[in-house]
Design a protein around this motif. Structure first.
Motif, PDB file in Angstrom:
ATOM      1  N   ILE A 192      61.710  34.415   8.060  1.00  0.00           N
ATOM      2  CA  ILE A 192      62.599  35.485   8.528  1.00  0.00           C
ATOM      3  C   ILE A 192      63.760  34.756   9.307  1.00  0.00           C
ATOM      4  O   ILE A 192      64.696  35.384   9.010  1.00  0.00           O
TER       5      ILE A 192
ATOM      6  N   GLN B 228      63.955  39.309   3.968  1.00  0.00           N
ATOM      7  CA  GLN B 228      65.019  40.305   4.334  1.00  0.00           C
ATOM      8  C   GLN B 228      66.180  40.245   3.235  1.00  0.00           C
ATOM      9  O   GLN B 228      67.177  40.971   3.171  1.00  0.00           O
TER      10      GLN B 228
ATOM     11  N   GLN C 196      67.036  44.981   0.791  1.00  0.00           N
ATOM     12  CA  GLN C 196      68.192  45.390   1.236  1.00  0.00           C
ATOM     13  C   GLN C 196      68.850  46.711   0.649  1.00  0.00           C
ATOM     14  O   GLN C 196      69.364  47.693   1.257  1.00  0.00           O
TER      15      GLN C 196
ATOM     16  N   SER D  23      67.107  48.810   8.965  1.00  0.00           N
ATOM     17  CA  SER D  23      67.372  47.186   8.689  1.00  0.00           C
ATOM     18  C   SER D  23      66.185  46.935   7.583  1.00  0.00           C
ATOM     19  O   SER D  23      65.106  47.648   7.494  1.00  0.00           O
ATOM     20  N   GLU D  24      66.417  45.668   7.284  1.00  0.00           N
ATOM     21  CA  GLU D  24      65.487  45.041   6.244  1.00  0.00           C
ATOM     22  C   GLU D  24      63.869  44.857   6.973  1.00  0.00           C
ATOM     23  O   GLU D  24      62.932  45.021   6.090  1.00  0.00           O
ATOM     24  N   THR D  25      64.096  44.608   8.125  1.00  0.00           N
ATOM     25  CA  THR D  25      62.842  44.176   8.891  1.00  0.00           C
ATOM     26  C   THR D  25      61.991  45.348   9.231  1.00  0.00           C
ATOM     27  O   THR D  25      60.745  45.563   8.979  1.00  0.00           O
TER      28      THR D  25
END
Ligand SMILES: NC(=O)c1ccc[n+]([C@@H]2O[C@H](COP(=O)([O-])OP(=O)(O)OC[C@H]3O[C@@H](n4cnc5c(N)ncnc54)[C@H](OP(=O)(O)O)[C@@H]3O)[C@@H](O)[C@H]2O)c1
Length: 312
Positions: free
Chosen positions: A215, A222, A228, A237-239
């Motif tokens: 990460i 991500q 994305q 968000s990507e997380t």
């Protein structure tokens, strides 16, 4: 759904806070922040060296009415140097004492390997104990005894493959209730997850973001185009996409953070609903990229090999 269910009806919250590498001076605030914003599951371990500070944070939370003991799920783990059956109760009581708790919700055998008693780190093969000397089922039976004594509500294992789960259940007659293993889009372990689910073993995904090595670098999951695009589609968000994916596979996820805004961001992944196409796109990211290889126990002249830990 925001919980997994044990066979006795107890809940395992899908979202938990990880605490590995959370420095003692940071973890106190992280745990309080997490509880304040709604986390009800904290993942701890003796070897993380921060259970005292987590215990102080839990005491603060209980005495200030942030949460009641029975409303929060606390896990700890037995370290490799305490596998000797007579050490299990001593080690567990140390964790309970540091965490300032009367009972744990879950106690896990951290790894399917043993060190000699008193050798917390294995620097040479002399520090290791073989599984002939301390068989996993003897350690396991001692852990089950802790459950019988009421010191933990549930017992489970971590870093166990299918063969080891089968052997432990067959040798002891008592199946683990949870298996905590590394799971993220680059390391999906579908066969193991399916095996656990079909054998009523709950699964917790550790390193759900790929751990700090992924990460925090430009190797990060991500940065995948599909992650994305899914994040843009769901305005998250990507997380959050990675965590929602883990939860939608019916695995509990325990992202670690000591940063308030990321602690909140991670919890809010619970409101992200991925569709079948999103899940399919993420399934295509699998690349067998195990981050926690357990090489710290693979020592010249020792008993443990990479294949022995993961494949046999
Ligand atoms: N059973 C086992 O053998 C085992 C092994 C490994 C881990 N675990 C457990 O699983 C937990 C999680 O695994 P992990 O710590 O390896 O990895 P992880 O949770 O996948 O990733 C943690 C890293 O991600 C960062 N991070 C967290 N949220 C973020 C966000 N929203 N955006 C960007 N970065 C973010 C964290 O930094 P900041 O803190 O700066 O936010 C940290 O560097 C551990 O803490 C531990 O409790 C168990």
């Amino acid at each position: 759904m925001n919980i997994l269910k044990f066979s006795n009806g107890d809940n395992l919250p899908l979202m938990g806070l990880g605490t590995w590498l959370s420095k003692p001076n940071e973890v106190y605030n992280a745990v309080i922040e997490a509880i304040k914003c709604g986390y009800r599951h904290i993942d701890c371990a003796y070897i993380y060296g921060n259970e005292k500070e987590i215990g102080d944070a839990l005491r603060f939370a209980f005495t200030n009415g942030l949460v009641k003991r029975e409303e929060i799920f606390i896990t700890s783990k037995l370290w490799n140097s305490d596998h000797a059956p007579e050490r299990v109760g001593i080690s567990m009581r140390k964790s309970l004492n540091d965490l300032q708790l009367d009972y744990l919700d879950l106690y896990l055998m951290h790894w399917p390997v043993a060190f000699k008693t008193g050798h917390e780190q294995a620097k040479t093969a002399n520090d290791l104990a073989s599984l002939d000397e301390i068989p996993l089922e003897l350690t396991w039976n001692a852990m089950v005894e802790m459950k019988n004594l009421g010191l933990t509500k549930h017992v489970g294992v971590s870093n166990f493959n299918i063969a080891k789960l089968n052997k432990l259940s067959a040798d002891s007659g008592i199946k683990p209730e949870v298996n905590q293993v590394e799971l993220h889009p680059y390391f999906q372990q579908n066969e193991l997850v399916e095996y656990c689910h079909s054998n009523e073993i709950l699964v917790t995904a550790y390193s759900p973001l790929g751990s700090r090595h992924l990460i925090k670098t430009d190797e990060g999951i991500q940065l995948e185009k599909s992650i994305q695009e899914i994040a843009a589609k769901h305005k998250c968000s990507e997380t959050q996409v990675m965590l929602a994916w883990g939860m939608q596979r019916n695995t509990s996820v325990i992202p670690k953070s000591v940063n308030s805004s990321r602690i909140i961001e991670n919890l809010e992944a619970m409101s992200v609903q991925l569709d079948a196409d999103d899940m399919h796109q993420i399934s295509k990211l699998e690349r067998g990229q195990r981050m926690a290889k357990g090489l710290y126990v693979v020592l010249p002249g020792g008993y443990y090999t990479y294949e022995g830990i993961w494949e046999k």
